[in-house]
Write an enzyme that holds these catalytic residues in place. Structure first.
Site, PDB file in Angstrom:
ATOM      1  N   LYS A   4       0.818  -1.221   0.000  1.00  0.00           N
ATOM      2  CA  LYS A   4       0.000   0.000   0.000  1.00  0.00           C
ATOM      3  C   LYS A   4       0.847   1.263   0.000  1.00  0.00           C
ATOM      4  O   LYS A   4       0.333   2.343  -0.228  1.00  0.00           O
ATOM      5  CB  LYS A   4      -0.971  -0.012   1.178  1.00  0.00           C
ATOM      6  N   LYS A  50      -5.167 -10.952  -6.376  1.00  0.00           N
ATOM      7  CA  LYS A  50      -6.416 -11.169  -5.658  1.00  0.00           C
ATOM      8  C   LYS A  50      -7.476 -10.121  -5.995  1.00  0.00           C
ATOM      9  O   LYS A  50      -7.151  -8.965  -6.288  1.00  0.00           O
ATOM     10  CB  LYS A  50      -6.150 -11.216  -4.149  1.00  0.00           C
ATOM     11  N   LYS A  91     -10.998  -4.582  -3.249  1.00  0.00           N
ATOM     12  CA  LYS A  91     -11.867  -3.397  -3.249  1.00  0.00           C
ATOM     13  C   LYS A  91     -11.186  -2.222  -3.905  1.00  0.00           C
ATOM     14  O   LYS A  91     -11.834  -1.318  -4.397  1.00  0.00           O
ATOM     15  CB  LYS A  91     -12.128  -2.937  -1.815  1.00  0.00           C
TER      16      LYS A  91
HETATM   17  P1  ATP Z   1      -8.102  -3.936  -0.176  1.00  0.00           P
HETATM   18  O1  ATP Z   1      -8.415  -4.202  -1.569  1.00  0.00           O
HETATM   19  O2  ATP Z   1      -8.223  -2.475   0.176  1.00  0.00           O
HETATM   20  O3  ATP Z   1      -6.840  -4.582   0.309  1.00  0.00           O
HETATM   21  P2  ATP Z   1      -9.706  -6.058   0.647  1.00  0.00           P
HETATM   22  O4  ATP Z   1     -10.607  -6.288  -0.480  1.00  0.00           O
HETATM   23  O5  ATP Z   1      -8.491  -6.913   0.804  1.00  0.00           O
HETATM   24  O6  ATP Z   1      -9.285  -4.557   0.656  1.00  0.00           O
HETATM   25  P3  ATP Z   1     -10.235  -6.164   3.492  1.00  0.00           P
HETATM   26  O7  ATP Z   1     -11.140  -5.296   4.278  1.00  0.00           O
HETATM   27  O8  ATP Z   1      -8.784  -5.927   3.637  1.00  0.00           O
HETATM   28  O9  ATP Z   1     -10.593  -6.105   1.949  1.00  0.00           O
HETATM   29  O10 ATP Z   1     -10.544  -7.679   3.772  1.00  0.00           O
HETATM   30  C1  ATP Z   1     -11.635  -8.160   4.512  1.00  0.00           C
HETATM   31  C2  ATP Z   1     -11.560  -9.670   4.613  1.00  0.00           C
HETATM   32  O11 ATP Z   1     -11.722 -10.261   3.333  1.00  0.00           O
HETATM   33  C3  ATP Z   1     -10.206 -10.189   5.138  1.00  0.00           C
HETATM   34  O12 ATP Z   1     -10.421 -11.320   5.961  1.00  0.00           O
HETATM   35  C4  ATP Z   1      -9.469 -10.555   3.883  1.00  0.00           C
HETATM   36  O13 ATP Z   1      -8.475 -11.523   4.118  1.00  0.00           O
HETATM   37  C5  ATP Z   1     -10.606 -11.110   3.037  1.00  0.00           C
HETATM   38  N1  ATP Z   1     -10.329 -10.968   1.616  1.00  0.00           N
HETATM   39  C6  ATP Z   1     -10.025  -9.823   0.966  1.00  0.00           C
HETATM   40  N2  ATP Z   1      -9.843 -10.051  -0.333  1.00  0.00           N
HETATM   41  C7  ATP Z   1     -10.036 -11.383  -0.527  1.00  0.00           C
HETATM   42  C8  ATP Z   1      -9.998 -12.225  -1.677  1.00  0.00           C
HETATM   43  N3  ATP Z   1      -9.727 -11.746  -2.863  1.00  0.00           N
HETATM   44  N4  ATP Z   1     -10.246 -13.542  -1.492  1.00  0.00           N
HETATM   45  C9  ATP Z   1     -10.528 -14.046  -0.283  1.00  0.00           C
HETATM   46  N5  ATP Z   1     -10.586 -13.299   0.838  1.00  0.00           N
HETATM   47  C10 ATP Z   1     -10.347 -11.978   0.728  1.00  0.00           C
END
Ligand code: ATP
Ligand code: LTN
Length: 331
Positions: free
Chosen positions: A117, A199, A202
């Protein structure tokens, strides 16, 4: 009432961006599937979200949205504590104490999420983003947590929480339970639809990257049809050779409750287009059902649930905090 003998689960999600099926399949569905067998605590981590800029007009709306998503996913607030992080002051207080006595800059410098980040050369990165894993450790350790169900990108943070707990217990007295991450064998890393090498996230700009839980089902169907697939035409799970199809097979398998090997059989000799069309329908059905539940929950009901959750969380958190302060010599 006797003390619960169940193990404790703690997990949380930031009220930033729009939740997607990666968050759902990797984290929230996992919670909903197991939470009743545990003493469960689920948090909306707003103090984590503000480590990157958030719109003040939107933040509380996002908190309500995330809490509603927890509830629509099947978490019963009578059976689990659901609360907002900023309502329980002990989180920031423990974060400070851990910063002061147990966290090391050298540990935080190793965190891949921070490196990712902060890697675009931006000098306006907040100190909070660097310290993010210590606040997460405070969240987990305050509740004597046994198990932390998360997606695999959060494993390193949970391990840090465990290391901080160990260090504190060693340097002072045995206050903290050592938590363990719980990561699904399948679904812990759903990949981007437009780029199955990374992955689903968001924060990726293109909306074709993800199916959002509040997407119009018709839009979601189009996103599935546009998802990147691989060379060849066979529908087969092989992450190295077929990352796109493998990712879609995982999503299909988890949403439809079917084994991947059975899906491979079902689609032997069939084309990608047919497979995607079926998956698009499954996704649309899932979203329609999910959003129906989501829309039945009022904002007022969520606010009441969060207020009640904080009342139940505070005594647990305060008891741990008091033990920590005593161990350090602060009374
Ligand atoms: P960012 O994109 O800003 O990193 P994020 O999509 O990773 O955000 P978080 O709020 O960090 O979202 O994650 C919330 C939960 O969802 C955490 O337990 C994280 O491990 C899980 N998670 C996030 N992205 C994935 C994914 N692509 N597949 C499976 N689990 C996920
Ligand atoms: N960093 C986590 C969110 C989070 C969390 C927690 C998860 C904050 N505190 C405690 C589990 C336990 C993320 O998913 N980005």
């Amino acid at each position: 009432m006797g003390k619960s003998t169940k193990k404790r689960i703690f997990s949380g999600i930031q009220p930033s961006g729009n939740l997607h099926i990666g968050n759902y399949l990797g984290a929230i569905k996992q919670w909903a599937d197991i939470y009743a067998d545990y003493d469960s605590v689920f948090c909306v981590v707003d103090y984590h979200a503000i480590t990157v800029p958030q719109d003040p007009k939107n933040l509380q709306k996002k908190v309500i949205e995330i809490a509603k998503i927890y509830l629509a996913s099947g978490i019963d607030p009578e059976k689990a504590i659901v609360f907002q992080q900023s309502h329980v002051r002990a989180h920031v207080e423990l974060c400070w104490l851990l910063n002061a006595v147990s966290a090391r800059i050298s540990d935080l410098q190793k965190m891949t999420q921070f490196k990712d980040k902060s890697s675009d050369g931006n000098i306006n990165i907040s100190a909070g983003l660097f310290d993010y894993p210590v606040l997460m450790a405070a969240d987990i350790l305050l509740y004597n947590t046994d198990v932390v169900p998360v997606g695999d990108d959060q494993l390193q943070h949970v391990e840090l929480a465990r290391d901080l707990a160990k260090r504190f217990n060693h340097d002072y007295t045995n206050v903290f339970k050592l938590p363990e991450a719980k990561i699904l064998k399948q679904g812990a890393r759903i990949m981007g639809l437009d780029n199955p090498e990374k992955k689903m996230s968001k924060s990726v700009k293109s909306e074709l990257n993800r199916i959002e839980l509040l997407d119009d089902p018709k839009v979601a169907m189009k996103k599935i049809m546009k998802a990147t697939t691989d060379l060849g035409s066979e529908i087969k799970f092989d992450i190295a050779a077929k990352p796109g199809i493998s990712n879609l097979l995982v999503i299909y398998s988890l949403l439809a409750g079917m084994e991947i090997k059975d899906l491979e059989k079902k689609y032997t000799g069939k084309l990608y287009g047919e497979f995607k069309k079926d998956l698009a329908e499954i996704v649309a059905e899932f979203l329609t059902d999910f959003q129906k539940k989501y829309n039945q929950i009022s904002d007022k009901a969520v606010l009441d649930i969060l207020a009640d959750g904080a009342c139940r969380a505070v005594p647990i958190a305060e008891a741990t905090l008091a033990r920590v302060k005593k161990a350090i010599g602060i009374s």
